[in-house]
Design a protein around this motif. Structure first.
Motif, short mmCIF file in Angstrom:
data_model
loop_
_atom_site.label_atom_id
_atom_site.label_comp_id
_atom_site.label_asym_id
_atom_site.label_seq_id
_atom_site.Cartn_x
_atom_site.Cartn_y
_atom_site.Cartn_z
N TRP A 172 4.11 -2.14 -1.03
CA TRP A 172 4.64 -3.49 -0.97
C TRP A 172 5.51 -3.61 0.27
O TRP A 172 5.80 -2.63 0.93
CB TRP A 172 5.42 -3.83 -2.23
N GLN A 174 13.51 0.58 -7.49
CA GLN A 174 12.76 -0.36 -6.66
C GLN A 174 13.69 -1.10 -5.70
O GLN A 174 13.35 -1.32 -4.54
CB GLN A 174 12.00 -1.36 -7.53
N ASP A 186 4.53 2.12 0.99
CA ASP A 186 5.28 1.85 -0.22
C ASP A 186 4.50 1.00 -1.21
O ASP A 186 4.96 0.77 -2.31
CB ASP A 186 6.58 1.11 0.13
N PHE A 191 4.58 5.73 -5.22
CA PHE A 191 4.66 4.71 -6.25
C PHE A 191 5.70 5.10 -7.30
O PHE A 191 5.88 6.28 -7.58
CB PHE A 191 3.31 4.53 -6.95
N GLN A 195 2.39 -2.06 -7.82
CA GLN A 195 2.44 -1.36 -6.53
C GLN A 195 1.06 -0.81 -6.16
O GLN A 195 0.64 -0.93 -5.00
CB GLN A 195 3.47 -0.23 -6.59
#
Length: 162
Positions: free
Chosen positions: A88, A149, A86, A6, A60
């Motif tokens: 996501w 990100q 991840d 994260f 996340q």
């Protein structure tokens, strides 16, 4: 074994509390014991994670919790979601806005192209999107998408388009 990575942000979830919550749930995924899975789901549902000055990205972590809960409630011994590591996936990409980040409009265009290519199933569209991902260079602007990100999104998109 599923591992989580994260982003660390201001006003995020306490990393130690997140690790303590997710570790038993991940272990429960590997078992066929329905009571262990139900206990892990209950723990995930009642989680009230503390927010600290520098912690894990809340969106996340919330996505990882939702995915873990869905997997644990699914059929016993189901395969883990590869996108869970991840927190996501390319299909549900949402990005934080940072003070100095990548150009929002340019990133949004690329995300749309990747989404269309993955949804179409066309080998040509996937190849074109893969080239666009590999060649992506974004201007850094005031109030753009968080660069870390976007970089992770590009890596994930490249894997899914391959």
């Amino acid at each position: 074994m599923i591992s989580f990575e994260f982003s660390v942000v201001l006003r995020g979830y306490d990393p130690q509390a997140v690790d303590a919550l997710l570790a038993p749930a991940v272990a429960a995924l590997a078992t066929v014991d329905e009571s262990a899975r139900a206990g892990a789901v209950a723990a995930l549902r009642r989680a009230n994670l503390p927010v600290v000055l520098r912690g894990f990205d809340r969106a996340q972590v919330d996505g990882a919790i939702a995915s873990l809960t869905a997997q644990l409630e699914g059929a016993s011994g189901s395969e883990p979601d590869p996108d869970l590591s991840d927190g996501w996936s390319v299909h549900t990409a949402e990005f934080d806005v940072a003070l100095r980040g990548y150009d929002v409009a340019a990133v949004d265009r690329l995300v749309e192209q990747v989404g269309r290519a993955l949804a179409s199933g066309s080998a040509t569209a996937r190849a074109e999107a893969a080239v666009a991902v590999r060649q992506a260079v974004f201007a850094v602007k005031f109030r753009g998408y968080a660069r870390q990100q976007i970089d992770r999104f590009l890596q994930q998109a490249a894997r899914e388009l391959a």
